[in-house]
Design a protein around this motif. Sequence first.
Motif, PDB file in Angstrom:
ATOM      1  N   ASN A 253       0.793  -1.234   0.000  1.00 53.25           N
ATOM      2  CA  ASN A 253       0.000   0.000   0.000  1.00 53.25           C
ATOM      3  C   ASN A 253       0.823   1.281   0.000  1.00 53.25           C
ATOM      4  N   SER A 254       2.090   1.194  -0.391  1.00 54.45           N
ATOM      5  CA  SER A 254       2.916   2.396  -0.436  1.00 54.45           C
ATOM      6  C   SER A 254       3.913   2.286  -1.575  1.00 54.45           C
ATOM      7  N   ALA A 255       4.441   3.439  -1.985  1.00 53.98           N
ATOM      8  CA  ALA A 255       5.447   3.462  -3.049  1.00 53.98           C
ATOM      9  C   ALA A 255       6.680   2.660  -2.636  1.00 53.98           C
ATOM     10  N   ARG A 256       7.060   2.762  -1.374  1.00 53.71           N
ATOM     11  CA  ARG A 256       8.242   2.037  -0.890  1.00 53.71           C
ATOM     12  C   ARG A 256       8.044   0.522  -0.996  1.00 53.71           C
ATOM     13  N   ARG A 257       6.845   0.050  -0.670  1.00 61.92           N
ATOM     14  CA  ARG A 257       6.575  -1.387  -0.779  1.00 61.92           C
ATOM     15  C   ARG A 257       6.585  -1.830  -2.249  1.00 61.92           C
ATOM     16  N   ILE A 258       6.047  -0.987  -3.129  1.00 65.30           N
ATOM     17  CA  ILE A 258       6.058  -1.325  -4.554  1.00 65.30           C
ATOM     18  C   ILE A 258       7.495  -1.408  -5.062  1.00 65.30           C
ATOM     19  N   GLU A 259       8.328  -0.469  -4.637  1.00 61.71           N
ATOM     20  CA  GLU A 259       9.742  -0.505  -5.026  1.00 61.71           C
ATOM     21  C   GLU A 259      10.411  -1.780  -4.532  1.00 61.71           C
ATOM     22  N   ALA A 260      10.052  -2.206  -3.330  1.00 58.15           N
ATOM     23  CA  ALA A 260      10.607  -3.452  -2.792  1.00 58.15           C
ATOM     24  C   ALA A 260      10.177  -4.646  -3.631  1.00 58.15           C
ATOM     25  N   CYS A 261       8.914  -4.643  -4.072  1.00 56.37           N
ATOM     26  CA  CYS A 261       8.432  -5.716  -4.947  1.00 56.37           C
ATOM     27  C   CYS A 261       9.173  -5.707  -6.277  1.00 56.37           C
ATOM     28  N   GLY A 262       9.441  -4.502  -6.792  1.00 58.71           N
ATOM     29  CA  GLY A 262      10.170  -4.396  -8.050  1.00 58.71           C
ATOM     30  C   GLY A 262      11.594  -4.917  -7.941  1.00 58.71           C
ATOM     31  N   LYS A 263      12.227  -4.676  -6.820  1.00 61.06           N
ATOM     32  CA  LYS A 263      13.617  -5.109  -6.635  1.00 61.06           C
ATOM     33  C   LYS A 263      13.758  -6.623  -6.665  1.00 61.06           C
ATOM     34  N   ILE A 264      12.724  -7.334  -6.235  1.00 58.44           N
ATOM     35  CA  ILE A 264      12.814  -8.799  -6.255  1.00 58.44           C
ATOM     36  C   ILE A 264      12.137  -9.391  -7.492  1.00 58.44           C
ATOM     37  N   SER A 265      11.656  -8.525  -8.387  1.00 53.81           N
ATOM     38  CA  SER A 265      10.970  -8.966  -9.616  1.00 53.81           C
ATOM     39  C   SER A 265       9.707  -9.771  -9.316  1.00 53.81           C
ATOM     40  N   ALA A 266       8.913  -9.290  -8.366  1.00 47.42           N
ATOM     41  CA  ALA A 266       7.623  -9.932  -8.113  1.00 47.42           C
ATOM     42  C   ALA A 266       6.762  -9.835  -9.369  1.00 47.42           C
ATOM     43  N   ASP A 267       5.928 -10.832  -9.592  1.00 47.48           N
ATOM     44  CA  ASP A 267       5.041 -10.808 -10.755  1.00 47.48           C
ATOM     45  C   ASP A 267       3.852  -9.881 -10.540  1.00 47.48           C
ATOM     46  N   SER A 268       3.412  -9.742  -9.294  1.00 47.20           N
ATOM     47  CA  SER A 268       2.260  -8.888  -9.017  1.00 47.20           C
ATOM     48  C   SER A 268       2.189  -8.564  -7.536  1.00 47.20           C
ATOM     49  N   PHE A 269       1.352  -7.583  -7.229  1.00 46.52           N
ATOM     50  CA  PHE A 269       1.075  -7.217  -5.841  1.00 46.52           C
ATOM     51  C   PHE A 269      -0.360  -6.726  -5.766  1.00 46.52           C
ATOM     52  N   ASP A 270      -0.891  -6.635  -4.549  1.00 43.21           N
ATOM     53  CA  ASP A 270      -2.218  -6.056  -4.369  1.00 43.21           C
ATOM     54  C   ASP A 270      -2.213  -5.138  -3.166  1.00 43.21           C
ATOM     55  N   GLY A 271      -3.203  -4.247  -3.136  1.00 41.11           N
ATOM     56  CA  GLY A 271      -3.351  -3.344  -2.008  1.00 41.11           C
ATOM     57  C   GLY A 271      -4.719  -2.695  -2.013  1.00 41.11           C
TER      58      GLY A 271
ATOM     59  N   LEU B  61       1.434   5.681  -6.605  1.00 38.24           N
ATOM     60  CA  LEU B  61       1.713   4.246  -6.644  1.00 38.24           C
ATOM     61  C   LEU B  61       2.040   3.789  -8.058  1.00 38.24           C
ATOM     62  N   GLU B  62       1.364   4.360  -9.044  1.00 36.69           N
ATOM     63  CA  GLU B  62       1.643   3.978 -10.428  1.00 36.69           C
ATOM     64  C   GLU B  62       3.028   4.463 -10.860  1.00 36.69           C
ATOM     65  N   ARG B  63       3.438   5.632 -10.401  1.00 36.56           N
ATOM     66  CA  ARG B  63       4.800   6.099 -10.688  1.00 36.56           C
ATOM     67  C   ARG B  63       5.828   5.146 -10.095  1.00 36.56           C
ATOM     68  N   ALA B  64       5.555   4.676  -8.878  1.00 40.46           N
ATOM     69  CA  ALA B  64       6.475   3.742  -8.232  1.00 40.46           C
ATOM     70  C   ALA B  64       6.528   2.425  -8.997  1.00 40.46           C
ATOM     71  N   ARG B  65       5.381   1.945  -9.452  1.00 42.90           N
ATOM     72  CA  ARG B  65       5.365   0.692 -10.224  1.00 42.90           C
ATOM     73  C   ARG B  65       6.130   0.867 -11.531  1.00 42.90           C
ATOM     74  N   TYR B  66       5.887   1.969 -12.237  1.00 44.00           N
ATOM     75  CA  TYR B  66       6.575   2.225 -13.503  1.00 44.00           C
ATOM     76  C   TYR B  66       8.081   2.323 -13.271  1.00 44.00           C
ATOM     77  N   GLY B  67       8.476   3.022 -12.187  1.00 43.80           N
ATOM     78  CA  GLY B  67       9.896   3.146 -11.880  1.00 43.80           C
ATOM     79  C   GLY B  67      10.524   1.813 -11.561  1.00 43.80           C
TER      80      GLY B  67
ATOM     81  N   ALA C  96      13.572   0.101 -13.639  1.00 43.37           N
ATOM     82  CA  ALA C  96      14.794  -0.304 -12.959  1.00 43.37           C
ATOM     83  C   ALA C  96      15.114  -1.767 -13.242  1.00 43.37           C
ATOM     84  N   GLN C  97      14.101  -2.626 -13.220  1.00 46.48           N
ATOM     85  CA  GLN C  97      14.313  -4.034 -13.493  1.00 46.48           C
ATOM     86  C   GLN C  97      14.732  -4.245 -14.938  1.00 46.48           C
ATOM     87  N   SER C  98      14.155  -3.480 -15.864  1.00 45.32           N
ATOM     88  CA  SER C  98      14.528  -3.588 -17.272  1.00 45.32           C
ATOM     89  C   SER C  98      15.997  -3.234 -17.469  1.00 45.32           C
ATOM     90  N   GLN C  99      16.462  -2.208 -16.741  1.00 40.27           N
ATOM     91  CA  GLN C  99      17.861  -1.808 -16.841  1.00 40.27           C
ATOM     92  C   GLN C  99      18.771  -2.925 -16.352  1.00 40.27           C
TER      93      GLN C  99
END
Length: 232
Positions: free
Chosen positions: A177-195, A208-214, A218-221
């Motif tokens: 439920n936060s940008a920080r949590r979404i970033e954490a999910c992105g760092k581990i390459s999670a397939d999805s999240f909910d909130g 939250l969408e900016r965090a997901r896009y970021g 980052a993972q693409s890089q």
Amino acid sequence: MMRAFFSRTGTRTTLSATKRARWGMLISAAGVWRTEGFDVWVGDNGAWTDHMQGRPFDIKRFVRFVGWICAQIRAGNPPHWIALPDIVMGGIGSLDLSVRWLRWLRNVPELADQRFMLVVQNGMEACAATLTRLRRIVGPMVGIFVGGDTDWKLRTMGFWRAFTHMLGAILHVGRVNSARRIEACGKISADSFDGSSVSRFPKTLKELERARYGAVLAQSQIDIEDYLREAA
């Protein structure tokens, strides 16, 4: 791309905004059973809501919910996955319960080709026997949904990402439920999240969408850098 799911709401402006952002909907057995026109949705068992309200898991309600899901499948709008019943922070007892339900659900004709998600709970990663059992169950059609309490979730979701990669399964992280949590999910390459943040506070969608896009960028890089290293 890492999928985002929001807890179902009937607010039209929120539904319109989340559709434009291509978020999916999480429909809980403990809530209102409507897809609201979304063709990307998942079915949650409702155990977390029961836990938070201090009541036992409603088995009869879940069985009715499964019937509703089957009707959606027959109508041509199947869920992306269905979360197996679990016991919040229930350890091995939760796994036993999930396995019993998995056996039952696999015998429902409409669910023969559906993916299920096994909700992992505190302590499951620390028991070798439990991990051996999970290796026999988890795979392309049974993914991992990281549940448990918040501290445990954040501490172990990287482990569960490696575990699911090894078995060809998908990984979903609950209660993000936060940008920080979404970033954490992105760092581990999670397939999805909910909130539920977007449902309760629609104005948080942009953040939250900016965090997901970021996180995806980052993972693409990282993927590109890995490719270049291998090609060198």
